[in-house]
Design a protein around this motif. Structure first.
Motif, PDB file in Angstrom:
ATOM      1  N   GLY A 254       0.790  -1.226   0.000  1.00 40.08           N
ATOM      2  CA  GLY A 254       0.000   0.000   0.000  1.00 40.08           C
ATOM      3  C   GLY A 254       0.821   1.274   0.000  1.00 40.08           C
ATOM      4  N   ALA A 255       1.976   1.238   0.662  1.00 40.92           N
ATOM      5  CA  ALA A 255       2.828   2.415   0.751  1.00 40.92           C
ATOM      6  C   ALA A 255       4.237   1.936   1.058  1.00 40.92           C
ATOM      7  CB  ALA A 255       2.336   3.366   1.830  1.00 40.92           C
ATOM      8  N   GLY A 256       5.181   2.846   0.996  1.00 42.18           N
ATOM      9  CA  GLY A 256       6.566   2.486   1.277  1.00 42.18           C
ATOM     10  C   GLY A 256       7.467   2.985   0.159  1.00 42.18           C
ATOM     11  N   GLU A 257       8.568   2.271  -0.052  1.00 44.67           N
ATOM     12  CA  GLU A 257       9.517   2.678  -1.086  1.00 44.67           C
ATOM     13  C   GLU A 257       9.331   1.788  -2.304  1.00 44.67           C
ATOM     14  OE1 GLU A 257      13.609   3.786   0.468  1.00 44.67           O
ATOM     15  OE2 GLU A 257      12.862   2.485   2.070  1.00 44.67           O
ATOM     16  N   ARG A 258       9.078   2.412  -3.445  1.00 42.40           N
ATOM     17  CA  ARG A 258       8.827   1.676  -4.672  1.00 42.40           C
ATOM     18  C   ARG A 258      10.148   1.461  -5.411  1.00 42.40           C
ATOM     19  NH1 ARG A 258       3.541   1.571  -6.936  1.00 42.40           N
ATOM     20  NH2 ARG A 258       2.947   3.606  -6.150  1.00 42.40           N
ATOM     21  N   LEU A 259      10.467   0.215  -5.721  1.00 42.93           N
ATOM     22  CA  LEU A 259      11.775  -0.094  -6.312  1.00 42.93           C
ATOM     23  C   LEU A 259      12.003   0.638  -7.625  1.00 42.93           C
ATOM     24  CD1 LEU A 259      14.423  -1.657  -6.327  1.00 42.93           C
ATOM     25  CD2 LEU A 259      13.211  -3.582  -7.390  1.00 42.93           C
ATOM     26  N   PHE A 260      10.997   0.651  -8.502  1.00 47.71           N
ATOM     27  CA  PHE A 260      11.206   1.197  -9.845  1.00 47.71           C
ATOM     28  C   PHE A 260      10.697   2.630  -9.985  1.00 47.71           C
ATOM     29  CE2 PHE A 260      11.087  -3.485 -10.786  1.00 47.71           C
ATOM     30  CZ  PHE A 260      12.446  -3.595 -11.084  1.00 47.71           C
TER      31      PHE A 260
ATOM     32  N   TYR B  88     -12.194   4.461  -9.609  1.00 53.70           N
ATOM     33  CA  TYR B  88     -13.144   3.551  -8.958  1.00 53.70           C
ATOM     34  C   TYR B  88     -12.519   2.894  -7.719  1.00 53.70           C
ATOM     35  CZ  TYR B  88     -16.626   4.009 -12.660  1.00 53.70           C
ATOM     36  OH  TYR B  88     -17.578   4.496 -13.524  1.00 53.70           O
ATOM     37  N   LEU B  89     -11.232   2.563  -7.787  1.00 54.26           N
ATOM     38  CA  LEU B  89     -10.566   1.978  -6.620  1.00 54.26           C
ATOM     39  C   LEU B  89     -10.606   2.925  -5.432  1.00 54.26           C
ATOM     40  CD1 LEU B  89      -7.312   0.315  -8.063  1.00 54.26           C
ATOM     41  CD2 LEU B  89      -9.215  -0.851  -6.907  1.00 54.26           C
ATOM     42  N   ARG B  90     -10.262   4.185  -5.676  1.00 51.46           N
ATOM     43  CA  ARG B  90     -10.179   5.156  -4.567  1.00 51.46           C
ATOM     44  C   ARG B  90     -11.522   5.351  -3.877  1.00 51.46           C
ATOM     45  NH1 ARG B  90      -7.014   8.541  -8.329  1.00 51.46           N
ATOM     46  NH2 ARG B  90      -4.834   7.949  -8.068  1.00 51.46           N
ATOM     47  N   GLN B  91     -12.591   5.086  -4.597  1.00 54.38           N
ATOM     48  CA  GLN B  91     -13.912   5.196  -3.983  1.00 54.38           C
ATOM     49  C   GLN B  91     -14.380   3.877  -3.390  1.00 54.38           C
ATOM     50  OE1 GLN B  91     -16.907   7.619  -5.274  1.00 54.38           O
ATOM     51  NE2 GLN B  91     -15.691   8.924  -6.625  1.00 54.38           N
ATOM     52  N   GLY B  92     -13.522   2.873  -3.439  1.00 52.70           N
ATOM     53  CA  GLY B  92     -13.886   1.593  -2.842  1.00 52.70           C
ATOM     54  C   GLY B  92     -14.965   0.854  -3.614  1.00 52.70           C
ATOM     55  N   LEU B  93     -15.069   1.113  -4.900  1.00 52.13           N
ATOM     56  CA  LEU B  93     -16.179   0.556  -5.677  1.00 52.13           C
ATOM     57  C   LEU B  93     -15.832  -0.737  -6.410  1.00 52.13           C
ATOM     58  CD1 LEU B  93     -17.553   3.926  -7.117  1.00 52.13           C
ATOM     59  CD2 LEU B  93     -18.650   2.442  -5.421  1.00 52.13           C
ATOM     60  N   VAL B  94     -14.562  -1.136  -6.392  1.00 50.90           N
ATOM     61  CA  VAL B  94     -14.154  -2.336  -7.131  1.00 50.90           C
ATOM     62  C   VAL B  94     -14.164  -3.534  -6.181  1.00 50.90           C
ATOM     63  CG1 VAL B  94     -12.343  -3.417  -8.511  1.00 50.90           C
ATOM     64  CG2 VAL B  94     -12.714  -0.930  -8.641  1.00 50.90           C
ATOM     65  N   ASP B  95     -14.929  -4.564  -6.528  1.00 49.73           N
ATOM     66  CA  ASP B  95     -15.026  -5.735  -5.659  1.00 49.73           C
ATOM     67  C   ASP B  95     -13.871  -6.696  -5.864  1.00 49.73           C
ATOM     68  OD1 ASP B  95     -17.696  -5.325  -4.368  1.00 49.73           O
ATOM     69  OD2 ASP B  95     -18.295  -5.234  -6.475  1.00 49.73           O
TER      70      ASP B  95
ATOM     71  N   GLU C 165      -0.285   3.671  -8.692  1.00 47.22           N
ATOM     72  CA  GLU C 165       0.231   4.985  -8.304  1.00 47.22           C
ATOM     73  C   GLU C 165      -0.832   5.749  -7.525  1.00 47.22           C
ATOM     74  OE1 GLU C 165       3.427   6.023  -9.459  1.00 47.22           O
ATOM     75  OE2 GLU C 165       3.117   7.429  -7.798  1.00 47.22           O
ATOM     76  N   GLY C 166      -0.479   6.142  -6.313  1.00 47.65           N
ATOM     77  CA  GLY C 166      -1.411   6.965  -5.544  1.00 47.65           C
ATOM     78  C   GLY C 166      -2.662   6.226  -5.095  1.00 47.65           C
ATOM     79  N   VAL C 167      -2.590   4.897  -5.080  1.00 52.46           N
ATOM     80  CA  VAL C 167      -3.718   4.083  -4.613  1.00 52.46           C
ATOM     81  C   VAL C 167      -3.177   3.158  -3.525  1.00 52.46           C
ATOM     82  CG1 VAL C 167      -5.504   2.429  -5.236  1.00 52.46           C
ATOM     83  CG2 VAL C 167      -4.730   4.108  -6.924  1.00 52.46           C
TER      84      VAL C 167
END
Lengths: 220, 220
Positions: free
Chosen positions: A180-186, B161-168, B187-189
């Motif tokens: 979910g978070a942390g350091e991304r290798l690429f 859709y992911l950020r809104q929690g809508l993807v099952d 990215e950013g999710v």
């Protein structure tokens, strides 16, 4: 000829090489330990890390074992060596691995803060390098005496060597976990522009193993 | 009960869901076509996309096939529908797929520019939705009549859709290629904070397949 290798570096499905909030209790960051499930049960890790005779063979073991083959020196970022930040308050921190660390060769630790070399049991000596990644690589290469240099990490150290085109080969394991978070290798490293391609891709039940090589650098 | 599913969405080893510089000749961006090697040879793709009887069975086929099972409607970002940007100059662009597209159900295309519905052969109708992702989902859900809604992409649509929690549920394929740049799926999710976990992890020679589910949402 000495090659510069990353071995057994594990990332999550979402691309992180360590979880957030690394500290003494979470040396790989929160959630980071789950990344390494594939390695823990291998014969190599059971023997080298835990000092037992057990462990399993198979794809995971093959990759764990190759990570220790023909290695003459290591390079580690300071956070791989320990949780201490800033100037060394004293010399009491001697690494995560006890008095007989898993390396058994010279290990060059990148840091901004000088410290005398630390001679451990079993052939491991930690050298603290304050004059940058090129100096560390030159010293590691010399110490390796024709064997390879393994880049242990963390993420930012690997990225610095990658961006300079200094890494010949990488074994990356992708584990079935989300950090979910942390350091991304690429992150900020264009592997395609740098000339890397995937030359091996094989999976166990616990991880997908990939080997990336710089084109034209397979001169082992 | 209708579930919102991402199926067969493929990312590179470095995490990109499409290459850079998407255009008419590179609908998946430069290098993006190589991502989908696992899918091309499957029986499902040979039949549904290329109209032939050939193709292979196996792990890749199993995942290709499940992507079309119980789907009552699709949602696509506009760039998935075609390379045209800005206001529609005319109605001549009718999708990448010819007169009989692979969908055979209603497809809701997210765009900022209104256009009349486009009725194709074989049961596919493209509806152009200008009032946002929630409206598109409401219309797709109704059109699906109890079946599931498949989110086709691209990356930014899935992220919204992911950020809104809508993807099952998401089936992601990881291909043994490096793209170097492009759009990164995660990215950013923060998939962990959003409650997703990996419930399946299996590889063929051509891709690693993972299934991610939101905890507590496995109510199919």
């Amino acid at each position: 000829m000495t090659r510069i290798r990353v071995e057994g570096f594990t990332i999550s499905l979402d691309g992180f090489g360590a979880g957030p909030h690394q500290d003494l209790n979470n040396p790989l960051g929160v959630g980071g330990t789950a990344l390494h499930g594939w390695a823990m049960s291998t014969r190599t890790f059971q023997r080298n890390v835990f000092g037992t005779d057990g462990g399993q063979d198979g794809i995971d073991e093959d990759f764990a074992a190759r990570g220790f083959q023909n290695i003459g020196a290591w390079i580690l970022g300071r956070n791989m060596f320990g949780p201490v930040r800033g100037p060394w308050p004293d010399e009491s921190w001697r690494g995560w691995w006890g008095e007989n660390p898993v390396y058994h060769v010279p290990v060059f630790v990148l840091t901004h803060h000088a410290r005398a070399p630390l001679v451990m049991e079993g052939g491991t000596t930690f050298h603290f390098v304050t004059d940058g990644i090129d100096a560390a690589l030159a010293r590691a290469r010399e110490a390796a005496q024709g064997k390879d240099v393994r880049l242990g990490g963390g993420v930012s150290v690997i990225q610095q060597y990658l961006r300079q085109g200094l890494v010949d080969e990488m074994h990356i394991a992708i584990s079935p976990v989300l950090l979910g978070a942390g350091e991304r290798l690429f992150e900020g490293v264009d592997m395609r522009a740098l000339g890397y391609e995937c030359v091996q891709f094989v999976a166990s039940e616990k991880a997908t193993h990939v080997v990336l090589q710089r084109q034209g650098r397979n001169d082992a």
